[in-house]
Design a protein around this motif. Structure first.
Motif, PDB file in Angstrom:
ATOM      1  N   LEU A 145       0.813  -1.210   0.000  1.00  0.00           N
ATOM      2  CA  LEU A 145       0.000   0.000   0.000  1.00  0.00           C
ATOM      3  C   LEU A 145       0.849   1.264   0.000  1.00  0.00           C
ATOM      4  CD1 LEU A 145      -2.884   1.181   0.247  1.00  0.00           C
ATOM      5  CD2 LEU A 145      -2.586   1.075   2.716  1.00  0.00           C
ATOM      6  N   THR A 146       1.976   1.235   0.690  1.00  0.00           N
ATOM      7  CA  THR A 146       2.803   2.435   0.824  1.00  0.00           C
ATOM      8  C   THR A 146       3.895   2.551  -0.237  1.00  0.00           C
ATOM      9  OG1 THR A 146       4.205   1.337   2.465  1.00  0.00           O
ATOM     10  CG2 THR A 146       2.386   2.652   3.310  1.00  0.00           C
ATOM     11  N   ALA A 147       4.189   1.457  -0.941  1.00  0.00           N
ATOM     12  CA  ALA A 147       5.203   1.505  -2.008  1.00  0.00           C
ATOM     13  C   ALA A 147       4.605   2.172  -3.241  1.00  0.00           C
ATOM     14  CB  ALA A 147       5.674   0.091  -2.353  1.00  0.00           C
ATOM     15  N   LEU A 148       5.457   2.797  -4.038  1.00  0.00           N
ATOM     16  CA  LEU A 148       4.985   3.418  -5.279  1.00  0.00           C
ATOM     17  C   LEU A 148       4.600   2.348  -6.296  1.00  0.00           C
ATOM     18  CD1 LEU A 148       7.585   6.281  -5.880  1.00  0.00           C
ATOM     19  CD2 LEU A 148       5.264   6.480  -4.985  1.00  0.00           C
ATOM     20  N   ASP A 149       3.499   2.583  -7.019  1.00  0.00           N
ATOM     21  CA  ASP A 149       3.086   1.673  -8.081  1.00  0.00           C
ATOM     22  C   ASP A 149       3.893   1.910  -9.353  1.00  0.00           C
ATOM     23  OD1 ASP A 149       1.137   0.478  -6.500  1.00  0.00           O
ATOM     24  OD2 ASP A 149      -0.371   1.953  -7.061  1.00  0.00           O
ATOM     25  N   THR A 150       4.283   3.153  -9.566  1.00  0.00           N
ATOM     26  CA  THR A 150       5.089   3.514 -10.730  1.00  0.00           C
ATOM     27  C   THR A 150       6.307   4.280 -10.243  1.00  0.00           C
ATOM     28  OG1 THR A 150       3.814   5.549 -11.042  1.00  0.00           O
ATOM     29  CG2 THR A 150       3.106   3.623 -12.303  1.00  0.00           C
ATOM     30  N   PRO A 151       7.396   4.245 -10.987  1.00  0.00           N
ATOM     31  CA  PRO A 151       8.603   4.945 -10.537  1.00  0.00           C
ATOM     32  C   PRO A 151       8.415   6.465 -10.529  1.00  0.00           C
ATOM     33  CG  PRO A 151       8.968   3.948 -12.692  1.00  0.00           C
ATOM     34  CD  PRO A 151       7.592   3.552 -12.253  1.00  0.00           C
ATOM     35  N   ASN A 152       9.196   7.116  -9.694  1.00  0.00           N
ATOM     36  CA  ASN A 152       9.228   8.579  -9.648  1.00  0.00           C
ATOM     37  C   ASN A 152      10.664   8.998  -9.965  1.00  0.00           C
ATOM     38  OD1 ASN A 152       9.373  11.296  -8.962  1.00  0.00           O
ATOM     39  ND2 ASN A 152       7.947  11.091  -7.261  1.00  0.00           N
ATOM     40  N   PRO A 153      10.990   9.155 -11.257  1.00  0.00           N
ATOM     41  CA  PRO A 153      12.379   9.439 -11.646  1.00  0.00           C
ATOM     42  C   PRO A 153      12.907  10.755 -11.083  1.00  0.00           C
ATOM     43  CG  PRO A 153      10.978   9.103 -13.595  1.00  0.00           C
ATOM     44  CD  PRO A 153      10.100   9.048 -12.383  1.00  0.00           C
ATOM     45  N   ARG A 175      12.480  11.993  -8.200  1.00  0.00           N
ATOM     46  CA  ARG A 175      12.950  11.779  -6.828  1.00  0.00           C
ATOM     47  C   ARG A 175      13.887  10.580  -6.723  1.00  0.00           C
ATOM     48  NH1 ARG A 175       8.019  12.445  -2.788  1.00  0.00           N
ATOM     49  NH2 ARG A 175       9.298  13.929  -1.655  1.00  0.00           N
ATOM     50  N   GLY A 176      14.082   9.903  -7.842  1.00  0.00           N
ATOM     51  CA  GLY A 176      14.971   8.742  -7.835  1.00  0.00           C
ATOM     52  C   GLY A 176      14.400   7.540  -7.109  1.00  0.00           C
ATOM     53  N   VAL A 177      13.072   7.427  -7.099  1.00  0.00           N
ATOM     54  CA  VAL A 177      12.429   6.325  -6.392  1.00  0.00           C
ATOM     55  C   VAL A 177      11.813   5.365  -7.393  1.00  0.00           C
ATOM     56  CG1 VAL A 177      10.683   5.708  -4.678  1.00  0.00           C
ATOM     57  CG2 VAL A 177      11.903   7.883  -4.460  1.00  0.00           C
ATOM     58  N   PRO A 178      12.307   4.129  -7.438  1.00  0.00           N
ATOM     59  CA  PRO A 178      11.724   3.147  -8.357  1.00  0.00           C
ATOM     60  C   PRO A 178      10.383   2.624  -7.824  1.00  0.00           C
ATOM     61  CG  PRO A 178      13.601   2.217  -7.202  1.00  0.00           C
ATOM     62  CD  PRO A 178      13.468   3.633  -6.742  1.00  0.00           C
ATOM     63  N   ALA A 179       9.637   1.980  -8.693  1.00  0.00           N
ATOM     64  CA  ALA A 179       8.372   1.358  -8.285  1.00  0.00           C
ATOM     65  C   ALA A 179       8.646   0.160  -7.386  1.00  0.00           C
ATOM     66  CB  ALA A 179       7.598   0.918  -9.521  1.00  0.00           C
ATOM     67  N   ARG A 180       7.637  -0.207  -6.622  1.00  0.00           N
ATOM     68  CA  ARG A 180       7.661  -1.409  -5.787  1.00  0.00           C
ATOM     69  C   ARG A 180       8.770  -1.388  -4.735  1.00  0.00           C
ATOM     70  NH1 ARG A 180       4.430  -5.613  -8.173  1.00  0.00           N
ATOM     71  NH2 ARG A 180       5.645  -7.151  -7.061  1.00  0.00           N
ATOM     72  N   ARG A 181       9.084  -0.214  -4.220  1.00  0.00           N
ATOM     73  CA  ARG A 181      10.095  -0.095  -3.157  1.00  0.00           C
ATOM     74  C   ARG A 181       9.423   0.331  -1.866  1.00  0.00           C
ATOM     75  NH1 ARG A 181      15.578   0.412  -5.040  1.00  0.00           N
ATOM     76  NH2 ARG A 181      15.608  -1.261  -6.557  1.00  0.00           N
ATOM     77  N   ARG A 229      20.024   4.848   9.173  1.00  0.00           N
ATOM     78  CA  ARG A 229      19.618   4.528   7.803  1.00  0.00           C
ATOM     79  C   ARG A 229      18.612   3.378   7.816  1.00  0.00           C
ATOM     80  NH1 ARG A 229      22.872   4.504   2.272  1.00  0.00           N
ATOM     81  NH2 ARG A 229      21.147   3.727   1.050  1.00  0.00           N
ATOM     82  N   ARG A 230      17.525   3.569   7.118  1.00  0.00           N
ATOM     83  CA  ARG A 230      16.476   2.560   7.065  1.00  0.00           C
ATOM     84  C   ARG A 230      16.811   1.465   6.055  1.00  0.00           C
ATOM     85  NH1 ARG A 230      11.163   6.448   6.605  1.00  0.00           N
ATOM     86  NH2 ARG A 230      11.423   7.428   8.631  1.00  0.00           N
ATOM     87  N   SER A 231      16.256   0.293   6.299  1.00  0.00           N
ATOM     88  CA  SER A 231      16.335  -0.767   5.296  1.00  0.00           C
ATOM     89  C   SER A 231      15.438  -0.386   4.129  1.00  0.00           C
ATOM     90  CB  SER A 231      15.847  -2.094   5.883  1.00  0.00           C
ATOM     91  OG  SER A 231      16.693  -2.542   6.896  1.00  0.00           O
ATOM     92  N   GLU A 232      15.769  -0.902   2.976  1.00  0.00           N
ATOM     93  CA  GLU A 232      14.944  -0.686   1.796  1.00  0.00           C
ATOM     94  C   GLU A 232      14.676  -2.043   1.169  1.00  0.00           C
ATOM     95  OE1 GLU A 232      15.389   1.520  -2.500  1.00  0.00           O
ATOM     96  OE2 GLU A 232      16.352   2.428  -0.758  1.00  0.00           O
ATOM     97  N   TYR A 233      13.414  -2.268   0.786  1.00  0.00           N
ATOM     98  CA  TYR A 233      13.004  -3.545   0.220  1.00  0.00           C
ATOM     99  C   TYR A 233      12.326  -3.339  -1.124  1.00  0.00           C
ATOM    100  CZ  TYR A 233      13.630  -5.071   5.019  1.00  0.00           C
ATOM    101  OH  TYR A 233      14.165  -5.324   6.251  1.00  0.00           O
ATOM    102  N   GLU A 234      12.548  -4.269  -2.025  1.00  0.00           N
ATOM    103  CA  GLU A 234      11.809  -4.308  -3.282  1.00  0.00           C
ATOM    104  C   GLU A 234      10.727  -5.369  -3.131  1.00  0.00           C
ATOM    105  OE1 GLU A 234      12.441  -5.272  -8.022  1.00  0.00           O
ATOM    106  OE2 GLU A 234      14.084  -5.625  -6.618  1.00  0.00           O
ATOM    107  N   LEU A 235       9.500  -5.033  -3.496  1.00  0.00           N
ATOM    108  CA  LEU A 235       8.414  -6.000  -3.477  1.00  0.00           C
ATOM    109  C   LEU A 235       8.560  -6.878  -4.712  1.00  0.00           C
ATOM    110  CD1 LEU A 235       7.394  -3.548  -1.679  1.00  0.00           C
ATOM    111  CD2 LEU A 235       5.157  -4.543  -2.039  1.00  0.00           C
TER     112      LEU A 235
END
Length: 118
Positions: free
Chosen positions: A26-34, A36-42, A106-112
């Motif tokens: 629910l909180t991960a992006l469905d599409t990337p946000n180039p 901000r440098g944030v890929p989808a499903r992160r 620093r937080r962990s980062e996960y790819e769904l």
């Protein structure tokens, strides 16, 4: 979000594991946000965020010398262990991939990475 529920059923996740996965989806992006440098499903929320996804509110750090400091620290440890346990299962079952391990400041980062079998 629907993919998270389907995966939870196929992978036979517990209620806590399924709840955390649904929150992350629910909180991960469905599409990337180039921009901000944030890929989808992160997912890159912190431990407190993930605890909230499990339905738990992490009490604030107690003041030094507070009478209930030991109890509050115990509660915090238990909640964070619940987050760690659910996250480890999600990684082992293929729902998540660790992108960045968390450490002090620093937080962990996960790819769904969940994929539903047809």
């Amino acid at each position: 979000m629907g993919e998270a529920f389907a995966f939870a059923t196929q992978a036979e996740l517990t209620h806590s594991e399924a709840r955390l996965l649904a929150y992350m989806a629910l909180t991960a992006l469905d599409t990337p946000n180039p921009e901000r440098g944030v890929p989808a499903r992160r997912y890159f929320g912190g431990r407190e965020d993930a605890a909230y996804g499990l339905g738990k509110i992490v009490p604030p750090e107690p003041d030094d010398g507070a009478g209930d400091a030991a109890e509050i620290q115990r509660q915090r440890r238990n909640i964070f262990e619940s987050v760690n346990t659910a996250t480890r299962v999600l990684v082992s079952k293929g729902a998540l991939r660790v992108v960045t391990f968390g450490r002090e400041g620093r937080r962990s980062e996960y790819e769904l990475t969940m994929r539903v079998r047809s």
